[in-house]
Design a protein around this motif. Structure first.
Motif, PDB file in Angstrom:
ATOM      1  N   SER A 306       0.837  -1.207   0.000  1.00 27.08           N
ATOM      2  CA  SER A 306       0.000   0.000   0.000  1.00 27.08           C
ATOM      3  C   SER A 306       0.868   1.251   0.000  1.00 27.08           C
ATOM      4  O   SER A 306       0.496   2.285  -0.562  1.00 27.08           O
ATOM      5  CB  SER A 306      -0.922   0.001   1.219  1.00 27.08           C
ATOM      6  N   THR A 355      -4.169  -2.624   9.567  1.00 29.05           N
ATOM      7  CA  THR A 355      -2.721  -2.590   9.824  1.00 29.05           C
ATOM      8  C   THR A 355      -2.447  -1.663  11.014  1.00 29.05           C
ATOM      9  O   THR A 355      -2.827  -0.483  11.002  1.00 29.05           O
ATOM     10  CB  THR A 355      -1.989  -2.122   8.556  1.00 29.05           C
ATOM     11  N   SER A 403      -0.043  -9.131  -1.687  1.00 34.20           N
ATOM     12  CA  SER A 403      -1.088  -8.239  -2.193  1.00 34.20           C
ATOM     13  C   SER A 403      -0.907  -8.013  -3.692  1.00 34.20           C
ATOM     14  O   SER A 403       0.186  -7.694  -4.153  1.00 34.20           O
ATOM     15  CB  SER A 403      -0.978  -6.916  -1.438  1.00 34.20           C
ATOM     16  N   LYS A 487       7.317  -8.362  -3.963  1.00 31.32           N
ATOM     17  CA  LYS A 487       6.525  -9.552  -4.311  1.00 31.32           C
ATOM     18  C   LYS A 487       7.422 -10.782  -4.369  1.00 31.32           C
ATOM     19  O   LYS A 487       7.109 -11.831  -3.820  1.00 31.32           O
ATOM     20  CB  LYS A 487       5.895  -9.353  -5.669  1.00 31.32           C
ATOM     21  N   VAL A 607      -1.146  -7.100   9.367  1.00 33.72           N
ATOM     22  CA  VAL A 607      -0.151  -6.950  10.431  1.00 33.72           C
ATOM     23  C   VAL A 607      -0.761  -6.092  11.541  1.00 33.72           C
ATOM     24  O   VAL A 607      -0.699  -4.868  11.512  1.00 33.72           O
ATOM     25  CB  VAL A 607       1.162  -6.361   9.877  1.00 33.72           C
TER      26      VAL A 607
HETATM   27  O1  M6R Z   1      -3.638  -4.213   4.640  1.00 31.37           O
HETATM   28  P1  M6R Z   1      -2.582  -3.211   4.318  1.00 31.37           P
HETATM   29  O2  M6R Z   1      -2.656  -2.733   2.908  1.00 31.37           O
HETATM   30  O3  M6R Z   1      -2.527  -2.074   5.282  1.00 31.37           O
HETATM   31  O4  M6R Z   1      -1.221  -4.022   4.461  1.00 31.37           O
HETATM   32  C1  M6R Z   1       0.027  -3.408   4.320  1.00 31.37           C
HETATM   33  C2  M6R Z   1       1.120  -4.429   4.190  1.00 31.37           C
HETATM   34  O5  M6R Z   1       1.204  -5.224   5.328  1.00 31.37           O
HETATM   35  C3  M6R Z   1       0.928  -5.328   2.955  1.00 31.37           C
HETATM   36  O6  M6R Z   1       0.799  -4.599   1.790  1.00 31.37           O
HETATM   37  C4  M6R Z   1       2.128  -6.302   2.818  1.00 31.37           C
HETATM   38  O7  M6R Z   1       3.289  -5.588   2.510  1.00 31.37           O
HETATM   39  C5  M6R Z   1       1.815  -7.353   1.753  1.00 31.37           C
HETATM   40  N1  M6R Z   1       2.171  -8.662   2.235  1.00 31.37           N
HETATM   41  C6  M6R Z   1       2.562  -7.146   0.498  1.00 31.37           C
HETATM   42  O8  M6R Z   1       2.265  -8.117  -0.460  1.00 31.37           O
END
Ligand code: M6R
Length: 610
Positions: A306, A355, A403, A487, A607
């Motif tokens: 993000s 998050t 993601s 990724k 997270v």
């Molecule tokens: O749910 P969020 O978009 O806030 O999460 C943020 C990151 O934890 C998330 O994008 C993480 O980096 C992914 N595992 C990336 O693929």
């Protein structure tokens, strides 16, 4: 990260809890457990490893009963062992607790209890909570939970059962989500509505510092003073359908979600493009035109993928809206004290909306009096509810830990927002119309881009055992280089670095050798010639080059070892198109390397701890 599911009702709890835990698997975990009440007997079963281990354990040693709580644990305090798995009992085995979050003052609490003679059976912070609740218990679980939580610093989403109160589950939240589900067979308590699809028909979210109590027939939510709180019931269909959280014939959620992108991008734009005014519209910004016009700076904050979308947003806002943007990691922003003036809005970008760092940065910004908006995927999540306004992605559940569709939906949403602010400032009607035309083409363009999959598979086989990989791009494609490297790292465990292509001369070029391929992001555009020169520099040092480029680009083909052509789009939309082959490359390399794509080691989908 950790997940909670509880059930109290008319049918056996174990199968429901196990199915709920399976649906929470995607969040990342390393042990799991259940405690189930049958009359005044509580039976606990827990195991390190996958839920399959717990399922086997329960088949051999059943836990009968119609009320229970369960948990998937992502280790924070103490390794992933049977003893550290949740639930945790108090000393007498009267109270059992599952917990998401972190009890920050657990050391001090534990020491005081140990001095008073309490014996601990695990390394966890959660066990402290179980003993505290046990100590306060007289004849009312809800009051005991409330009293115990008064001593706790940190974050929690908890579910608690008690031997002396059969059929009752008590829950509480502070900084870690909890949702009550209401279904025909009983009541549920979960950390994620995904676990409830097909079981509950309606859901109700708890807010921070609320506490709830459920049994088979009733549920109630109370505030800190134990007054009943009126909370809105929402139809679960609003959040997801049963099939959304299933593979539908794909081998992995990540691949399913990569292939959903033509549709999810269309969903992000649905009803938001306005040909008449050549702009975009958003129902949920909750700002009037005067407030919108007074915004002269945007501070975007996010984590991981993000955050990379936020970086794309920075280029978009600069070009289309001529607005200054700063993008800051939420984990940094929350502890900074940046001088943000009253005309700056803070925009949190998050797929999950849960998050911990992004939520904390949003809260801190609000506390300082800034207008806060969010771009979020999960409807009803903490960030979606706490931001003053925002835009939903409507991408459907993203289950794969890596993601993918969220990134492209975030990027397209940021492009629409930049168009919106641009049209309020300097963009002409004709320019707005042209941008809308290009946005409308995107779903089809992405569908066409996905045809590169076979080509990417071959390339993946060739380079899957490289010692390291570089991802290089400039301008709009610099954040995509970072995203491509992230990724690959997260699902294939192959070391990768993303860099602005010209910056690699300032250090990383020392890594280049025959075993270190560079992925160049080089579709035609303003900096094409510059990136080609950077590619020459790598070739001159014997580094293999994979190039993501425009169709039939002979210049690139004559220099690169392997090419992945993608359709041409304006530069401001290249991040969306170019990220697709990088997602596929990470996926295919992970497969060749035998990695568990949807459950990468050490990672959690959401997270929820700092
Ligand atoms: O749910 P969020 O978009 O806030 O999460 C943020 C990151 O934890 C998330 O994008 C993480 O980096 C992914 N595992 C990336 O693929």
């Amino acid at each position: 990260m950790c997940g909670i599911i509880g059930f109290t009702g008319q049918t056996e709890a174990a199968p429901i809890l196990l199915e709920g835990l399976r649906r929470l698997e995607y969040r990342g975990y390393d042990s799991s457990g259940v405690v189930i009440g049958n009359g005044t007997k509580l039976t606990m079963r827990k195991k390190a490893g996958r839920i399959a281990e717990l399922t086997k354990h329960l088949a051999a040693s059943p836990a009968p009963g119609t009320c229970g709580i369960s948990h998937t644990r992502w280790a924070t305090h103490g390794p992933a062992t049977d003893a550290n798995a949740h639930p945790h009992f108090d000393t007498d085995g009267n109270v059992a607790v599952v917990h998401n979050g972190v009890i920050e003052n657990y050391m001090a609490l534990k020491q005081t209890m140990q001095e008073a003679g309490t014996e601990f059976r695990s390394d966890t912070d959660t066990e402290v909570l179980a003993h505290l609740i046990g100590r306060y218990y007289q004849d009312d679980l809800l009051s005991a939970v409330k009293a115990a939580l008064a001593h706790v610093k940190g974050t929690y989403g908890i579910a608690v059962v008690c031997r002396r109160e059969p059929g009752v589950i008590v829950g509480a939240r502070l900084g870690s989500p909890l949702v009550i589900g209401i279904g025909p067979d009983g009541h549920y308590l979960a950390s994620d509505a995904n676990a409830l699809a097909g079981y509950a028909t309606q859901v109700v979210y708890l807010n921070d510092r609320q506490i709830c109590q459920l049994d088979a027939e009733s549920w109630v939510i109370r505030n800190q003073d134990l007054d009943t709180v009126d909370s809105p019931l929402q139809d679960i269909g609003q959040f997801l359908g049963i099939g959304d959280a299933e593979l539908n014939g794909y081998p992995h959620f990540m691949l399913k979600e990569i292939y959903e992108q033509p549709e999810t991008i269309a969903n992000a734009m649905r009803g938001r493009l306005d040909d008449g005014d050549a702009t975009a519209h958003f129902g949920g910004l909750n700002l009037d035109i005067k407030q919108l016009r007074s915004i002269d700076r945007v501070l975007m904050t996010a984590c991981g993928t993000s955050y990379h979308a936020g970086m794309v947003g920075e280029y978009l806002f600069e070009e289309l809206a001529r607005m200054p943007v700063e993008v800051e990691y939420a984990s940094e922003l929350r502890y900074r004290n940046p001088p943000i003036d009253r005309h700056t809005i803070v925009l949190a970008i998050t797929q999950s909306g849960e998050t911990a760092d992004t939520l904390a940065a949003l809260r801190e910004s609000k506390r300082m009096g800034h207008t806060t908006l969010a771009i979020c995927n999960v409807v009803g999540s903490s960030i979606a509810r706490e931001a003053e306004g925002g835009v939903y992605l409507h991408a459907g559940p993203e289950i794969g830990v890596a993601s993918t569709k969220a990134f492209t939906s975030q990027s397209v949403t940021l492009a629409m927002l930049a168009l919106y602010f641009g049209r309020m400032r300097h963009l002409s009607h004709a320019q707005g119309t042209e941008i809308i035309r290009e946005l409308r083409r995107l779903p089809e363009v992405v569908r066409e881009t996905l045809r590169c999959h076979d080509r990417v598979k071959e390339i993946a086989r060739k380079y899957a055992h490289a010692s390291s990989m570089l991802f290089l791009g400039r301008q709009y494609l610099y954040p995509v280089a970072l995203e491509g490297a992230l990724k690959l790292k997260e699902i294939s465990y192959l070391h990768a670095e993303g860099y602005p292509a010209a910056e690699m001369k300032h250090g990383p070029i020392a890594l280049v050798d025959a075993d270190t391929p560079s992925v160049f992001l080089v579709p035609r555009g303003n900096v094409f010639d510059k990136v080609m020169s950077n590619m020459q520099e790598i070739k001159a040092r014997g580094g293999p080059v994979i190039a993501v480029c425009s169709p039939n680009d002979r210049d690139v083909a004559s220099l690169a070892d392997d090419v992945i052509p993608v359709p041409d789009v304006p530069e401001y939309l290249q991040p969306i198109v170019v990220s697709i082959p990088l997602q596929l490359l990470a996926y295919e390399i992970a497969l060749v390397r035998g990695c568990d794509v949807d459950k990468p080691r050490n990672l959690a989908k959401s997270v929820t701890v700092e």
